[in-house]
Design an enzyme around this catalytic site. Structure first.
Site, PDB file in Angstrom:
ATOM      1  N   PRO A   2     -26.830 -12.182  -6.431  1.00  0.00           N
ATOM      2  CA  PRO A   2     -25.637 -11.552  -5.829  1.00  0.00           C
ATOM      3  C   PRO A   2     -26.029 -10.290  -5.068  1.00  0.00           C
ATOM      4  O   PRO A   2     -26.906  -9.558  -5.487  1.00  0.00           O
ATOM      5  CB  PRO A   2     -24.765 -11.181  -7.033  1.00  0.00           C
ATOM      6  CG  PRO A   2     -25.346 -11.882  -8.199  1.00  0.00           C
ATOM      7  CD  PRO A   2     -26.794 -12.140  -7.888  1.00  0.00           C
ATOM      8  N   GLU A   3     -25.386 -10.091  -3.941  1.00  0.00           N
ATOM      9  CA  GLU A   3     -25.606  -8.864  -3.189  1.00  0.00           C
ATOM     10  C   GLU A   3     -24.382  -7.959  -3.353  1.00  0.00           C
ATOM     11  O   GLU A   3     -23.418  -8.311  -4.018  1.00  0.00           O
ATOM     12  CB  GLU A   3     -25.875  -9.186  -1.718  1.00  0.00           C
ATOM     13  CG  GLU A   3     -27.209  -9.922  -1.546  1.00  0.00           C
ATOM     14  CD  GLU A   3     -27.732  -9.864  -0.119  1.00  0.00           C
ATOM     15  OE1 GLU A   3     -27.381  -8.927   0.615  1.00  0.00           O
ATOM     16  OE2 GLU A   3     -28.508 -10.763   0.251  1.00  0.00           O
TER      17      GLU A   3
END
Ligand SMILES: [Zn+2]
Length: 304
Positions: A2-3
């Site tokens: 995830p960013e």
């Protein structure tokens, strides 16, 4: 992995269940995730009201009434889901009819073997952290010790924070010998950007990922060039659009798949190798190459 926009989406998704609510019971179903849980992990959580749920880079930060902060990182495969009704060890203790443990907002996490942490909130929700690969982690830190926390101390400015601007970016890049892409992935330069969004940022700024980072600064003075301003503007645009897409996905996902993942439809260059460039009037073809061990997608025609 995830960013930042995905983490921000998770934060907004958890807020209604956690903020202003007391942790009635906390469960850590293993001794460790990526790191061992602190010995007093449960004791410092139970009975505490979550006064706020914030974010720093890719960390979720739950402020507790005690003055502690619960730091949570999703790692590679971590996800949260919110169960209606209070559920302890698989049994519904309270809640309306139909609030069974099977009614998940996020069916991705239905493999209960990977439910490692559960917060039973006074809001009536159970917040479950699921992480098959266990690269995620949680740590409780006293708020007044946050500045000395090694996990946070190396982090550069928040890309959407007020202090991050072209001058700050140019200064951070002025003496770098690396590529622009590598500089933007450096968490000390700006915190929370990962491979996907850096590709998107450089595409929108029409700058080559191979360009030297130092070209964002005027030599000697380290004043920001126009390119630095374009990069900052592209960072704001790309992240805000992804967060907006994520926000609309929260309610969609509750009805459907529930996975808080990436928002593929909003990528203009990432994972589009061989496709026609989306820049108006360009006509180039998106290419991929491996840079610092990661796939870089770019248009050689309009990214200079
Ligand atoms: Zn192009």
């Amino acid at each position: 992995m995830p960013e930042l926009p995905e983490v921000e989406t998770v934060r907004r998704g958890l807020q209604p269940a956690m903020e202003g609510s007391k942790i009635l019971k906390a469960e850590a179903r293993r001794k460790d995730l990526r790191f061992p849980f602190q010995k007093d992990f449960i004791a410092r959580l139970e009975g505490q009201v979550v006064t706020g749920l914030g974010r720093r880079a890719k960390y979720l930060m739950a402020d507790l009434a005690s003055g502690d902060v619960l730091l949570m990182h999703l790692g590679m495969s971590g996800s949260f889901r919110v169960l209606e009704g209070q559920v302890l060890e698989g049994k519904v203790l309270e809640g309306k009819a139909g609030d069974t443990p099977g009614q998940f907002h996020h069916p991705r996490s239905e493999d209960r073997a990977h439910d490692h942490v559960v917060f039973h909130m006074s809001s009536g929700a159970a917040v479950v952290f699921n992480d098959p690969r266990r690269f995620g982690y949680m740590k409780i830190i006293a708020r007044n010790a946050l500045e000395d926390e090694p996990l946070l101390s190396g982090l550069g400015p928040e890309p959407l924070g007020n202090e991050f601007d072209a001058a700050m970016l140019a200064k951070a890049c002025a003496n770098k010998k690396t590529s622009l892409k590598a500089a933007l992935l450096d968490q000390r330069v700006v915190a929370g950007l990962g491979n996907i969004y850096v590709c998107e940022v450089l595409f929108r700024a029409h700058l080559s990922p191979r360009r030297l980072a130092a070209t964002l600064a005027v030599k000697k003075t380290a004043e920001p060039t126009d390119h630095a301003k374009c990069v900052v503007s592209a960072i704001h645009t790309v992240l805000n659009q992804a967060i907006k897409a994520g926000g609309s996905s929260i309610s969609d996902h509750r009805l459907t798949s529930g996975e808080l993942g990436y928002f593929q439809h909003s990528f203009r260059v990432y994972d589009r190798e061989g496709e026609t460039c989306q820049t108006a009037g360009c006509g180039g073809i998106v290419r991929r190459f491996v840079q610092n061990g990661r796939s870089t997608f770019w248009c050689p025609k309009c990214q200079k």
